[in-house]
Design a protein around this motif. Sequence first.
Motif: not given
Length: 438
Positions: A47, A50-51, A54-55, A68, A137, A140-141
Amino acid sequence: MKNFPKIATGLLLFIFMIYGCEFQDNPREAVNLETGEFGKLIKKDSELYNTLENTTSEKTLDEGGTSPCVEFIYPLALKVYDSNQNPIGVQYIMSDSQFSKILENLSTDQSLSISYPISTTLADNTVYSVNSNAQLNIALKNCTREDIIAYCNGIISPPLDKPLDYYWRVAYSQTNDNTYLSGRFLINSDATLAFYFNNQAYNGTWFFLFVDDKLHLNINLDGESELAKYWSIDGEVEMNDMNMTIKMLDKNIKLELLYETKYPYKIGDTGPANGIVFYDKGQYSFGWRYIEVATKDLKDLEWGCVASSISKARNNEIGSGYYNTAQIVIYHNNLTNYYTNPAVCNNLNNGTLLAKDAVLFNQDIYSDWFLPSYNELELIYKNLYLSNLGNFTDSVYWSSTEIDQNAVSTINFKTGEKTSTSKIPEKSSTKARAVRYF
């Protein structure tokens, strides 16, 4: 995402000019503004990978994707590993496009790691120092510091619509501080807490904050006791799934997330950790109601150091087994190299320790096991063995309750007799089962 070429010092530019962006045959560590360490592997199908992809991808934004939450402050370093997880080189990253290209072109059987610490700018334009994959992580979210704090608080607070209690227990660690091993925090949604230790409750507060761009946990317990002073701390914290590490000056403290359902159990039922329930005290207090016992015996090991007194491990009461076990482990850990040189205790010892085997025991993902106190062991005998439950043998079984410097309280399951057994018994003469509270 913007590129941040700022803060590239002369030293870093010098390194970059010499080594460029190509993989090196002799990988170098620590290419950030300060010396760092490479984190755990990030696999291509994870995960986090993938993040990250995309970022750093311009394509994500060009196609109307979500903006992002972080922007990397370059340079940073990536180490690439082959299919056998052997490092094959380090690449120095200076832009999002370069980062994105590496992520895109990495083979499916390869993986990478990032050199920490790194700095990122959150969407609210504040800088966040990241020290691990878990922190990356989270960043990033969560787009702002307030988001990160809310996320962390959300992890520790019990949901109101589920029959669950969430605890952060002091977990055993070979290298961290185990002073309050067996203690557990019950966190409330208003940031108040109760810390349960040795059958006592201590109230206080708990909240996250940022100090010098790093996520900190502040704990404050009421009163002037030695325990309250120990836990009145503010320390940098690393969150990693079910684990949290509080960084202290002397030794770090490891906490592990533990949640328990409040569903009813009966004696003989299978417990949450796939053990067998042998005690129900009728209500929840000090963070637990039931006790379950493991389904297999521990290894055939010595109870501990003969001719040495561990007075804090002489509790018989129900609810004191974990505390006894913790005191046994702490005592032996504080001896100089006991496990490799048991002669520092006694020439008769071989360096094994039953209590340590218990706290390292794992069954059905649960790792909060310990040796039962004498009264807890007696309940196992009466509630399970006499009903032919648990596959116990007609043997002498250990408790965690010390009698004196040479002997320990045990029970002969064949006769039900309370016995006194030497800390160094004859080989294979005494057995043990781990138990846990829930």
